[in-house]
Design an enzyme around this catalytic site. Structure first.
Site, PDB file in Angstrom:
ATOM      1  N   ALA A  63       0.898  -1.211   0.099  1.00 53.22           N
ATOM      2  CA  ALA A  63      -0.019  -0.058  -0.091  1.00 53.22           C
ATOM      3  C   ALA A  63       0.805   1.201  -0.031  1.00 53.22           C
ATOM      4  CB  ALA A  63      -0.715  -0.145   1.108  1.00 53.22           C
ATOM      5  N   GLY A 108       0.812  -5.156   1.282  1.00 51.51           N
ATOM      6  CA  GLY A 108      -0.392  -5.233   0.289  1.00 51.51           C
ATOM      7  C   GLY A 108      -0.113  -6.053  -0.682  1.00 51.51           C
ATOM      8  N   GLU A 111      -0.173  -9.650  -0.270  1.00 53.91           N
ATOM      9  CA  GLU A 111      -1.681  -9.963   0.359  1.00 53.91           C
ATOM     10  C   GLU A 111      -2.412 -10.088  -0.964  1.00 53.91           C
ATOM     11  OE1 GLU A 111      -1.901  -6.451   2.842  1.00 53.91           O
ATOM     12  OE2 GLU A 111      -2.191  -7.908   4.468  1.00 53.91           O
ATOM     13  N   GLU A 131       4.389  -5.011   7.640  1.00 52.52           N
ATOM     14  CA  GLU A 131       3.582  -3.988   8.164  1.00 52.52           C
ATOM     15  C   GLU A 131       4.026  -3.898   9.710  1.00 52.52           C
ATOM     16  OE1 GLU A 131       2.644  -6.466   6.394  1.00 52.52           O
ATOM     17  OE2 GLU A 131       0.921  -5.930   5.165  1.00 52.52           O
TER      18      GLU A 131
HETATM   19  C1  LIG Z   1      -2.563  -2.681   4.245  1.00 52.06           C
HETATM   20  C2  LIG Z   1      -1.286  -2.571   3.495  1.00 52.06           C
HETATM   21  C3  LIG Z   1      -0.347  -2.054   3.910  1.00 52.06           C
HETATM   22  C4  LIG Z   1       0.778  -2.202   3.498  1.00 52.06           C
HETATM   23  O1  LIG Z   1       1.250  -2.626   2.138  1.00 52.06           O
HETATM   24  S1  LIG Z   1       2.472  -1.190   4.157  1.00 52.06           S
HETATM   25  C5  LIG Z   1       3.574  -1.227   2.818  1.00 52.06           C
HETATM   26  C6  LIG Z   1       4.358  -2.580   2.771  1.00 52.06           C
HETATM   27  N1  LIG Z   1       5.468  -2.011   1.867  1.00 52.06           N
HETATM   28  C7  LIG Z   1       6.706  -1.812   2.522  1.00 52.06           C
HETATM   29  O2  LIG Z   1       6.911  -1.603   3.494  1.00 52.06           O
HETATM   30  C8  LIG Z   1       7.749  -1.447   1.183  1.00 52.06           C
HETATM   31  C9  LIG Z   1       8.170  -0.235   1.195  1.00 52.06           C
HETATM   32  N2  LIG Z   1       9.274  -0.009   0.015  1.00 52.06           N
HETATM   33  C10 LIG Z   1      10.482  -0.244   0.474  1.00 52.06           C
HETATM   34  O3  LIG Z   1      10.887  -0.730   1.463  1.00 52.06           O
HETATM   35  C11 LIG Z   1      11.582  -0.012  -0.693  1.00 52.06           C
HETATM   36  O4  LIG Z   1      10.969   1.070  -1.530  1.00 52.06           O
HETATM   37  C12 LIG Z   1      11.877  -1.082  -1.446  1.00 52.06           C
HETATM   38  C13 LIG Z   1      12.763  -2.192  -0.668  1.00 52.06           C
HETATM   39  C14 LIG Z   1      10.479  -1.882  -2.274  1.00 52.06           C
HETATM   40  C15 LIG Z   1      12.729  -0.923  -2.828  1.00 52.06           C
HETATM   41  O5  LIG Z   1      13.886  -0.034  -2.291  1.00 52.06           O
HETATM   42  P1  LIG Z   1      14.620   0.646  -3.261  1.00 52.06           P
HETATM   43  O6  LIG Z   1      15.024  -0.224  -4.377  1.00 52.06           O
HETATM   44  O7  LIG Z   1      15.781   1.580  -2.507  1.00 52.06           O
HETATM   45  O8  LIG Z   1      13.736   1.732  -3.995  1.00 52.06           O
HETATM   46  P2  LIG Z   1      12.853   3.103  -3.424  1.00 52.06           P
HETATM   47  O9  LIG Z   1      13.816   4.307  -3.784  1.00 52.06           O
HETATM   48  O10 LIG Z   1      12.651   2.724  -2.189  1.00 52.06           O
HETATM   49  O11 LIG Z   1      11.641   3.043  -4.369  1.00 52.06           O
HETATM   50  C16 LIG Z   1      11.398   3.952  -5.466  1.00 52.06           C
HETATM   51  C17 LIG Z   1      10.283   4.741  -5.212  1.00 52.06           C
HETATM   52  O12 LIG Z   1       8.891   4.146  -4.695  1.00 52.06           O
HETATM   53  C18 LIG Z   1       8.503   4.421  -3.677  1.00 52.06           C
HETATM   54  N3  LIG Z   1       7.772   3.366  -3.003  1.00 52.06           N
HETATM   55  C19 LIG Z   1       8.153   2.088  -2.872  1.00 52.06           C
HETATM   56  N4  LIG Z   1       7.250   1.432  -2.172  1.00 52.06           N
HETATM   57  C20 LIG Z   1       6.500   2.237  -1.637  1.00 52.06           C
HETATM   58  C21 LIG Z   1       5.390   2.267  -0.657  1.00 52.06           C
HETATM   59  N5  LIG Z   1       4.977   1.129  -0.338  1.00 52.06           N
HETATM   60  N6  LIG Z   1       4.664   3.416  -0.799  1.00 52.06           N
HETATM   61  C22 LIG Z   1       4.983   4.512  -1.150  1.00 52.06           C
HETATM   62  N7  LIG Z   1       5.906   4.780  -2.036  1.00 52.06           N
HETATM   63  C23 LIG Z   1       6.682   3.718  -2.151  1.00 52.06           C
HETATM   64  C24 LIG Z   1       9.667   5.161  -2.837  1.00 52.06           C
HETATM   65  O13 LIG Z   1       9.447   6.190  -2.086  1.00 52.06           O
HETATM   66  C25 LIG Z   1      10.354   5.656  -4.068  1.00 52.06           C
HETATM   67  O14 LIG Z   1       9.974   6.945  -4.417  1.00 52.06           O
HETATM   68  P3  LIG Z   1      11.017   8.387  -4.422  1.00 52.06           P
HETATM   69  O15 LIG Z   1      11.695   8.161  -5.617  1.00 52.06           O
HETATM   70  O16 LIG Z   1       9.909   9.334  -4.487  1.00 52.06           O
HETATM   71  O17 LIG Z   1      11.515   8.390  -3.161  1.00 52.06           O
END
Ligand SMILES: C/C=C/C(=O)SCCNC(=O)CCNC(=O)[C@H](O)C(C)(C)COP(=O)(O)OP(=O)(O)OC[C@H]1O[C@@H](n2cnc3c(N)ncnc32)[C@H](O)[C@@H]1OP(=O)(O)O
Length: 257
Positions: A63, A108, A111, A131
């Site tokens: 998400a 998500g 999921e 999460e």
């Molecule tokens: C009910 C549901 C709940 C949930 O789903 S909670 C969320 C669960 N997901 C996460 O916690 C994953 C969050 N993302 C990460 O940890 C990292 O990303 C990755 C490991 C997937 C990849 O890391 P890297 O290769 O360093 O890329 P990057 O620069 O972090 O990501 C590229 C752009 O994508 C955005 N992004 C990635 N995942 C999310 C997300 N889940 N929500 C919002 N933005 C996201 C970043 O911020 C960034 O953007 P910018 O270049 O502007 O900094």
């Protein structure tokens, strides 16, 4: 467009397309995904749906955290309800869904993959329910579906730690059915989809419904349901065609009725 739908005969490819955010799902994208799944559910000509993420880095990175960060409890509830609606729509869709997981499937994203009937992974796939590392429990079904897909003890460990699982571990614990080189993933997913689509389309739909019914309602209710759909199949042309084709040593020409 945040969700792309490409009809390819009896199979359809649905791609979550928000690569600048690693296909993270905000409300607008979730709504688009829900609308796509609901629309496809009404299309009798579509036998199988393959769900994937745009680009080569992510299936769905979860998400959208930037949208969630300031949510009130009521807004969080609505967001969970929307995520649940998407997962339920996939699970209750008449057609089997194959998740082609081509990179991160986190939170998500994992999921959504869990709501699909079958998961195939690229060698680059990474799964996690992170999460708890963000200070929240899963909200789109991970606490319920992960322990129904992998052994409960493994699910608990993954849910409590947020630890990432690579493609080979995902294969070992039964989270995915197969792992392929990234450049072959979609081709292999299409092969599997076409193999399913070659069967009696009504029979596949009845089978999907029976599997879900039994897993949710228990063995006795599931067996009752199975008897009913088995008998129902004998009202269809496909049953006669499938069996006659066998006896006549030819390929069946199923018509989905
Ligand atoms: C009910 C549901 C709940 C949930 O789903 S909670 C969320 C669960 N997901 C996460 O916690 C994953 C969050 N993302 C990460 O940890 C990292 O990303 C990755 C490991 C997937 C990849 O890391 P890297 O290769 O360093 O890329 P990057 O620069 O972090 O990501 C590229 C752009 O994508 C955005 N992004 C990635 N995942 C999310 C997300 N889940 N929500 C919002 N933005 C996201 C970043 O911020 C960034 O953007 P910018 O270049 O502007 O900094």
């Amino acid at each position: 467009m945040s969700v792309r739908v490409e009809r390819e005969g009896a199979i359809t490819l649905v791609t979550v397309e928000r690569p600048e955010r690693l296909n993270a799902l905000d409300t607008a994208t979730l709504r688009a995904l829900l609308a796509a799944v609901q629309e496809l559910a009404t299309e009798e000509a579509i036998a199988v749906v393959v769900l994937t993420g745009a680009g080569d880095r992510a299936f769905i990175a979860g998400a959208d955290i930037s949208e969630m960060v300031e949510k009130s409890p009521a807004e969080a509830l609505a967001f969970a309800e929307l995520g649940h609606a998407v997962c339920r729509a996939i699970e209750e869709a008449p057609q089997p869904y194959i998740a082609a997981v081509n990179g991160y499937a986190l939170g998500g994203g994992c999921e959504i993959a869990l709501a699909c009937d079958i998961r195939l992974a690229s060698e680059r796939a990474v799964f996690a329910q992170p999460e708890v590392t963000l200070g929240i429990p899963p909200g789109w079904g991970g606490s319920q579906r992960l322990p129904r897909v992998v052994p409960p003890g493994i699910a608990r460990e993954l849910l409590y730690t947020g630890r990432r699982v690579d493609a080979q571990e995902a294969l070992r614990i039964g989270l995915v059915n197969a792992v392929y080189p990234a450049d072959q993933l979609l081709e292999r997913a299409r092969e599997l989809a076409n193999r399913i689509a070659a069967n009696g389309p009504l029979a596949v739909r009845l089978t999907k419904a029976a599997v879900r019914f039994g897993l949710e309602q228990g063995l006795e209710a599931g067996l009752t349901y199975e008897r009913q759909v088995f008998a129902y199949a004998f009202t269809t042309e496909d049953q006669r065609e499938g069996m006659r084709a066998f006896l006549e040593k030819r390929r069946p020409a199923f018509r989905g009725r």
